[in-house]
Design an enzyme around this catalytic site. Structure first.
Site: not given
Length: 384
Positions: A145, A199, A202, A205, A209, A225, A252, A255, A259
């Site tokens: 990252d 997914c 569904c 998520c 939010c 966000c 946060c 989301c 899941c």
């Protein structure tokens, strides 16, 4: 000249080097280690360009500046032949959303409740890279990252998981809780198959939010966000979004935590990634008292330290304003004279929600005449 790929010696060498890498990854505490090719994400450049063109990267100008290298690993390093993706589980021991029921407590994202994962993972990757380079006689580069690498698409291509509708990686084994790192190498390795999307219909998520940051499934607008706004964004946060922050002061997890695949998740094994007891449910009141020195000391070795005291206290004041707690009024009032305009402005906003109108009018009469920052003056006038 390259050796024939179907030569038994070449195949055996690839197999041995791949096996060596997987054993090294396991020894260093990684939960997943899979391999992909540098051309495995052909759709990434176009999707990244669309994201930037729509302005959804907010003030993260570096995303636009590095989009060519970010979209294609071969632009970042033309000699790369294999990309090894590593995953380390950081699963919490409880649902982090439970903290939202305690408005006088501060919610810090699960990933930031102990040591900075960049330091933890990069140190481990460097050890693997050193031994692998010596064994393979190949060049290597490691990234966590800290470079323009699209880790989530590459991780999906390598089979660690898939990018869910919240755009984050989801694993059938570890749910949403995986830190990622990568090793680029000139060595030829065995390539793994990618993971398909699980997914289905569904949308848990998306519905979770608090600020409606997903314009559509598999799309995110960073400007809405909470993670982006509390960590990356400098300056004023949109007043219309502040009430939705609740007590979230750094990142946060909503989301991620929503899941259903988290039912298979396990608690982190790495002790440096397990939450510090004092960061599981810290008091908002305490964080309001931190000066720069106290902030740096308290968050030494933590990713929270990277945003600096002023941005951090700005976030804490939003949580204070959302708390409804009169006990926080004295601390908020003391910050009306803070050296940081961002802090002063959010102290105004918090007090407008915590004190009676007459008291707020008295505070405005005392502080507004000597306020020189236009943004802070605007906060006073907006709350008139």
């Amino acid at each position: 000249m390259d050796e024939p790929q179907n030569d038994p010696k070449v195949i055996k060498r690839r197999t041995n080097l791949t096996g060596f890498l997987r054993k090294e990854a396991e020894a260093q505490g990684f939960d997943l280690c899979r391999i992909t090719l540098p051309d495995a994400i052909p759709q990434a450049p176009e999707r990244l360009q669309q994201f930037v063109d729509a302005g959804r990267h907010g003030t993260m100008a570096w995303m636009e500046e590095t989009k060519e290298r970010r979209g294609d690993p071969r632009v970042l390093w033309s000699d790369v032949r294999s990309i090894v993706m590593f995953g380390m589980n950081y699963g919490p021991d409880e649902d982090p959303r439970a903290l939202q029921a305690l408005p006088d407590k501060a919610a810090i994202s699960v990933y930031a409740r102990n040591r900075d994962y960049h330091d933890v993972i990069k140190g481990r990757l460097k050890e693997i890279a050193t031994r692998f380079a010596a064994r393979a006689g190949a060049d290597v580069k490691v990234f966590v990252d800290t470079a323009p690498v699209m880790e989530k698409p590459l991780a999906a291509a390598a089979g660690l998981g898939w990018q869910g509708k919240h755009t984050n990686l989801v694993s059938r084994e570890f749910g949403s809780w995986l830190f990622l790192g990568s090793l680029f190498t000139t060595a030829e390795l065995e390539i793994d198959e990618g993971e398909r999307d699980h997914c289905g219909s569904c949308r848990a998520c998306l519905d979770a939010c608090p600020t409606d940051a997903f314009p559509a499934p598999y799309q995110i607008d960073a400007r809405r966000c909470i993670s982006y706004l509390t960590i990356e964004h400098k300056g004023v946060i949109d007043a219309a979004l502040r009430p939705a922050f609740g007590n979230r002061i750094y990142g946060c997890d909503d989301c991620l935590a929503a899941c259903p695949w988290n039912k298979f998740a396990a608690e982190a094994r790495e002790m440096k990634l397990k939450a510090r007891d004092d960061l599981k449910a810290p008091d908002i009141a305490f964080f309001l008292t931190l000066d720069d020195s106290g902030f740096r000391t308290y968050f030494s070795g933590s990713p929270v330290k990277r945003i600096g005291r002023d941005r951090f206290v700005r976030n804490v004041l939003i949580a204070a304003g959302n708390s409804g707690s009169a006990a926080l009024v004295p601390a908020c009032e003391s910050l009306l004279d803070d050296v940081s305009a961002d802090v002063r402005g959010m102290a105004v906003w918090a007090l407008a929600r915590l004190v009676l109108p007459d008291r707020f009018a008295a505070l405005r009469g005392e502080h507004l005449p000597r306020e020189v920052d236009g943004t802070v003056r605007a906060e006073w006038m907006m709350e008139s």
